[in-house]
Each structure stands twice: as structure tokens, then as C-alpha cells.
Design a protein around this motif. Sequence first.
Motif, PDB file in Angstrom:
ATOM      1  N   CYS A  12       0.891  -1.164   0.000  1.00 27.93           N
ATOM      2  CA  CYS A  12       0.000   0.000   0.000  1.00 27.93           C
ATOM      3  C   CYS A  12       0.929   1.214   0.000  1.00 27.93           C
ATOM      4  CB  CYS A  12      -0.886   0.000   1.249  1.00 27.93           C
ATOM      5  SG  CYS A  12      -1.898  -1.481   1.433  1.00 27.93           S
ATOM      6  N   LEU A  13       1.018   1.894  -1.136  1.00 28.52           N
ATOM      7  CA  LEU A  13       1.998   2.966  -1.299  1.00 28.52           C
ATOM      8  C   LEU A  13       1.340   4.275  -1.713  1.00 28.52           C
ATOM      9  CD1 LEU A  13       4.773   1.069  -3.294  1.00 28.52           C
ATOM     10  CD2 LEU A  13       4.677   1.484  -0.827  1.00 28.52           C
ATOM     11  N   ALA A  14       2.077   5.340  -1.491  1.00 28.39           N
ATOM     12  CA  ALA A  14       1.636   6.649  -1.965  1.00 28.39           C
ATOM     13  C   ALA A  14       1.535   6.624  -3.487  1.00 28.39           C
ATOM     14  CB  ALA A  14       2.632   7.721  -1.520  1.00 28.39           C
ATOM     15  N   GLU A  15       0.788   7.557  -4.033  1.00 27.55           N
ATOM     16  CA  GLU A  15       0.655   7.660  -5.490  1.00 27.55           C
ATOM     17  C   GLU A  15       2.025   7.853  -6.130  1.00 27.55           C
ATOM     18  OE1 GLU A  15      -1.654  11.293  -5.724  1.00 27.55           O
ATOM     19  OE2 GLU A  15      -3.475  10.088  -5.790  1.00 27.55           O
ATOM     20  N   PRO A  16       2.184   7.408  -7.384  1.00 28.71           N
ATOM     21  CA  PRO A  16       3.484   7.520  -8.067  1.00 28.71           C
ATOM     22  C   PRO A  16       4.016   8.943  -8.210  1.00 28.71           C
ATOM     23  CG  PRO A  16       2.071   5.987  -9.238  1.00 28.71           C
ATOM     24  CD  PRO A  16       1.222   6.637  -8.170  1.00 28.71           C
ATOM     25  N   ARG A  17       3.176   9.956  -8.153  1.00 30.01           N
ATOM     26  CA  ARG A  17       3.685  11.325  -8.324  1.00 30.01           C
ATOM     27  C   ARG A  17       4.256  11.907  -7.030  1.00 30.01           C
ATOM     28  NH1 ARG A  17      -2.146  12.601  -8.831  1.00 30.01           N
ATOM     29  NH2 ARG A  17      -2.723  13.777  -6.994  1.00 30.01           N
ATOM     30  N   LYS A  38      -0.895  -2.958  -4.348  1.00 29.21           N
ATOM     31  CA  LYS A  38      -2.325  -3.281  -4.289  1.00 29.21           C
ATOM     32  C   LYS A  38      -3.179  -2.041  -4.074  1.00 29.21           C
ATOM     33  CE  LYS A  38      -1.657  -7.614  -4.782  1.00 29.21           C
ATOM     34  NZ  LYS A  38      -1.966  -8.246  -6.031  1.00 29.21           N
ATOM     35  N   VAL A  39      -2.624  -1.042  -3.376  1.00 29.98           N
ATOM     36  CA  VAL A  39      -3.358   0.193  -3.087  1.00 29.98           C
ATOM     37  C   VAL A  39      -2.404   1.368  -3.295  1.00 29.98           C
ATOM     38  CG1 VAL A  39      -4.574   1.538  -1.320  1.00 29.98           C
ATOM     39  CG2 VAL A  39      -4.806  -0.958  -1.359  1.00 29.98           C
ATOM     40  N   GLN A  46      -6.008   6.602   4.255  1.00 28.74           N
ATOM     41  CA  GLN A  46      -6.487   5.515   3.406  1.00 28.74           C
ATOM     42  C   GLN A  46      -5.463   4.385   3.323  1.00 28.74           C
ATOM     43  OE1 GLN A  46      -7.141   6.222  -0.853  1.00 28.74           O
ATOM     44  NE2 GLN A  46      -9.149   5.255  -0.569  1.00 28.74           N
ATOM     45  N   LEU A  47      -4.187   4.731   3.249  1.00 35.95           N
ATOM     46  CA  LEU A  47      -3.150   3.701   3.219  1.00 35.95           C
ATOM     47  C   LEU A  47      -3.138   2.903   4.521  1.00 35.95           C
ATOM     48  CD1 LEU A  47      -0.246   5.683   1.514  1.00 35.95           C
ATOM     49  CD2 LEU A  47      -1.668   3.878   0.499  1.00 35.95           C
ATOM     50  N   MET A  48      -3.266   3.597   5.659  1.00 39.89           N
ATOM     51  CA  MET A  48      -3.269   2.899   6.943  1.00 39.89           C
ATOM     52  C   MET A  48      -4.513   2.032   7.101  1.00 39.89           C
ATOM     53  SD  MET A  48      -0.451   3.444   8.569  1.00 39.89           S
ATOM     54  CE  MET A  48       0.141   2.968   6.967  1.00 39.89           C
ATOM     55  N   GLN A  49      -5.651   2.507   6.624  1.00 38.14           N
ATOM     56  CA  GLN A  49      -6.866   1.679   6.667  1.00 38.14           C
ATOM     57  C   GLN A  49      -6.675   0.424   5.825  1.00 38.14           C
ATOM     58  OE1 GLN A  49      -9.737   4.564   5.317  1.00 38.14           O
ATOM     59  NE2 GLN A  49     -10.460   4.967   7.391  1.00 38.14           N
ATOM     60  N   SER A  50      -6.022   0.569   4.684  1.00 40.81           N
ATOM     61  CA  SER A  50      -5.762  -0.583   3.823  1.00 40.81           C
ATOM     62  C   SER A  50      -4.858  -1.597   4.520  1.00 40.81           C
ATOM     63  CB  SER A  50      -5.122  -0.123   2.510  1.00 40.81           C
ATOM     64  OG  SER A  50      -5.992   0.736   1.812  1.00 40.81           O
ATOM     65  N   LEU A  55      -4.842  -5.574   3.349  1.00 41.04           N
ATOM     66  CA  LEU A  55      -4.654  -5.534   1.899  1.00 41.04           C
ATOM     67  C   LEU A  55      -3.183  -5.522   1.502  1.00 41.04           C
ATOM     68  CD1 LEU A  55      -7.447  -2.973   0.951  1.00 41.04           C
ATOM     69  CD2 LEU A  55      -7.530  -5.474   0.869  1.00 41.04           C
ATOM     70  N   GLY A  56      -2.316  -5.098   2.406  1.00 38.63           N
ATOM     71  CA  GLY A  56      -0.892  -5.057   2.107  1.00 38.63           C
ATOM     72  C   GLY A  56      -0.122  -4.354   3.199  1.00 38.63           C
TER      73      GLY A  56
END
Length: 117
Positions: A12-17, A38-39, A46-50, A55-56
Motif C-alpha cells: 500500500c503505497l503513496a501515489e506515483p507522483r 495493491k493500493v 487511506q493507506l493505513m486503513q488498507s 490488503l498489504g
Amino acid sequence: MALADLADVPLCLAEPRRYFRRYLDGHFRELGVTPKVKVESASVMQLMQSVFLGLGCAVLPQGSLLPEMTPALRFRSLILPPMQRQAALVVAPVGKVTALAQNFLVFAQTWLAENTD
């Protein structure tokens, strides 16, 4: 652990930009590893919720407050070269900035004044 150890781990990673994500992607490329993302989100919440949903795993910069805020999660250190960029802090003018951002700015200014060589 090494970044290559994450080759088969759902992430679960930050957006590519985002800068930190570009930093990670560059190191993955150097290793010839395609991460199993995956996210992707610009929202840390949102990443921490994932992560909490299973989810990852997330990859976060060192110094984040998330370990203290999420004691139910297990954190492991990754071996990565230091980032070559210095941070900057920009906030809205007084009267337009939130109280949280203003207090953080005051704290940061105080810390820098006390810890600058």
C-alpha cells in the motif's frame, strides 16, 4: 530488511507522483524488482486503513509518527540510502492556516532554532 525482500509482498503505497514513492520506485528499478502494489493513495489515512484491513504493507519514511499512532501494527526497518532532498514547510498565511498547521509550524521553528548547528 532489504527493499528486495518486498518483491513478493503486497504493498500500500503513496501515489506515483509523490516524492517518496518516486524515491522507492527508483530503488525498485535499480534492483530489477517490480513491486506488487495493491493500493495507491495520496491519503495516509487511506493507506493505513488498507494496511489494517490486511490488503498489504505500507512503506513509510523514517521519522513518521505512525508507529506511535498505530501501536497495533508491527513496524520493520528497511535498509535504504538516505534521501538526497531536504524538506520544506509551507503553510497558508496567519488567519487562513488551520490551528494544527500553525502549531506545527511554531513547533518546527522552535525545534530548528534549538537544533541548528
